[in-house]
Design a protein around this motif. Sequence first.
Motif, PDB file in Angstrom:
ATOM      1  N   GLN A  88       0.824  -1.209   0.000  1.00 38.37           N
ATOM      2  CA  GLN A  88       0.000   0.000   0.000  1.00 38.37           C
ATOM      3  C   GLN A  88       0.862   1.263   0.000  1.00 38.37           C
ATOM      4  OE1 GLN A  88      -3.141   0.178  -0.579  1.00 38.37           O
ATOM      5  NE2 GLN A  88      -3.598  -2.017  -0.467  1.00 38.37           N
ATOM      6  N   GLU A  89       1.991   1.212   0.694  1.00 35.98           N
ATOM      7  CA  GLU A  89       2.884   2.378   0.695  1.00 35.98           C
ATOM      8  C   GLU A  89       3.455   2.613  -0.697  1.00 35.98           C
ATOM      9  OE1 GLU A  89       5.832   2.126   3.768  1.00 35.98           O
ATOM     10  OE2 GLU A  89       4.382   2.631   5.336  1.00 35.98           O
TER      11      GLU A  89
ATOM     12  N   LYS B  52       2.132   1.555  -3.528  1.00 38.48           N
ATOM     13  CA  LYS B  52       1.012   1.905  -4.400  1.00 38.48           C
ATOM     14  C   LYS B  52       0.725   3.410  -4.339  1.00 38.48           C
ATOM     15  CE  LYS B  52      -3.984   1.189  -4.764  1.00 38.48           C
ATOM     16  NZ  LYS B  52      -5.140   0.424  -4.216  1.00 38.48           N
ATOM     17  N   ALA B  53       0.744   3.988  -3.155  1.00 34.66           N
ATOM     18  CA  ALA B  53       0.497   5.421  -3.016  1.00 34.66           C
ATOM     19  C   ALA B  53       1.572   6.227  -3.745  1.00 34.66           C
ATOM     20  CB  ALA B  53       0.462   5.806  -1.538  1.00 34.66           C
TER      21      ALA B  53
ATOM     22  N   ILE C 129       0.988   5.962  -7.542  1.00 35.76           N
ATOM     23  CA  ILE C 129      -0.082   6.881  -7.961  1.00 35.76           C
ATOM     24  C   ILE C 129       0.453   8.306  -8.059  1.00 35.76           C
ATOM     25  CG2 ILE C 129      -2.261   7.927  -7.252  1.00 35.76           C
ATOM     26  CD1 ILE C 129      -2.988   5.173  -6.023  1.00 35.76           C
ATOM     27  N   GLU C 130       1.205   8.725  -7.050  1.00 33.50           N
ATOM     28  CA  GLU C 130       1.778  10.076  -7.053  1.00 33.50           C
ATOM     29  C   GLU C 130       2.655  10.302  -8.286  1.00 33.50           C
ATOM     30  OE1 GLU C 130       4.905  12.783  -4.377  1.00 33.50           O
ATOM     31  OE2 GLU C 130       3.969  10.993  -3.494  1.00 33.50           O
TER      32      GLU C 130
ATOM     33  N   VAL D 229      -3.846   0.589 -10.096  1.00 37.44           N
ATOM     34  CA  VAL D 229      -3.355   1.896 -10.545  1.00 37.44           C
ATOM     35  C   VAL D 229      -3.469   1.914 -12.068  1.00 37.44           C
ATOM     36  CG1 VAL D 229      -1.498   3.598 -10.434  1.00 37.44           C
ATOM     37  CG2 VAL D 229      -1.747   1.901  -8.604  1.00 37.44           C
TER      38      VAL D 229
END
Length: 299
Positions: free
Chosen positions: A130-131, A133-134, A137-138, A173
């Motif tokens: 999850q880290e 993935k964020a 996305i950024e 994503v």
Amino acid sequence: MLSVGIFTGYYPYTLSESIEKIKRDEMNCVQLDLEFKDIDLSRGNITKEKANMVRDAFRDANVPIVSISAYTNLVHPDPVKRRENIDYVKEILKHARDFGTPYVVSETGTYNLESDWLYDPKNSTEEAYQEFKAIAIELAEYAYENDAVFLIENYVNNIVGSVDEVARLFEEVDHPGMGLLMDPTNYFNGGNIDYVDDTIKKMFYVLSDKIKIAHAKDCKRADNTEQKFAGGSAEHNSFRGAGDVELPAAGLGVLNYELYLTMLKKKFPNIPIIIEHLEESDIPRAKKFVDDTAKRVGA
């Protein structure tokens, strides 16, 4: 017809000297490493003028820049270092088109403090996924805003490694600012190194629609589990594997290159394929190996 090229970092010279040697070795394209002896392209020092100078020099030589190396640990455990690394990738994404390509490549990171290429148990956790993935996305959103594409290069020891993990990331994503750098050797560990063909087929069946650029190195079962390094100025160029699998130059392992290039040509008949993981003295052999294999399969 596949375009066969190489990382510029295997020629640690001035810009003009590097291009001269790349032309001598009959490369058709390059993945750009931002490290020439006469131009400072280090973090915080990239400008449009410098990027255009590099772009124009390769254009004059008729050797296209097809992607740019931005390899860094995007999930570094130190939050300050992590943000610096993310901002470094953004700096290159911002100037990607100034260099002549939209594609900027980085790995998916590890929580290991000793090396960007070593496994850490936290890498396999949902929290780690999850880290990253964020962050993905950024970077995808930032890339898109700057008319660029962030390419992830997965590796089995990093947070995103297997075919299933890569597929999950792209399903969650689904963004035009992110694509995949296809390197089949990065999917192998001790559990699947004896099933090369099945693994290659799965990669293409599951991930084909995300592939933008391809790499050419090899893989084989390692004699020991220690990290291996050799030639190449940057760590991503000198790395030769860790754990159960060694990553030598193309033609020196067990990867089924005829199958790999056959599947590439079916989906991407004009894709660039970039040679890596070798010494400068071995470049002519590796280039001939990839070219000869491509000719045999009609790629």
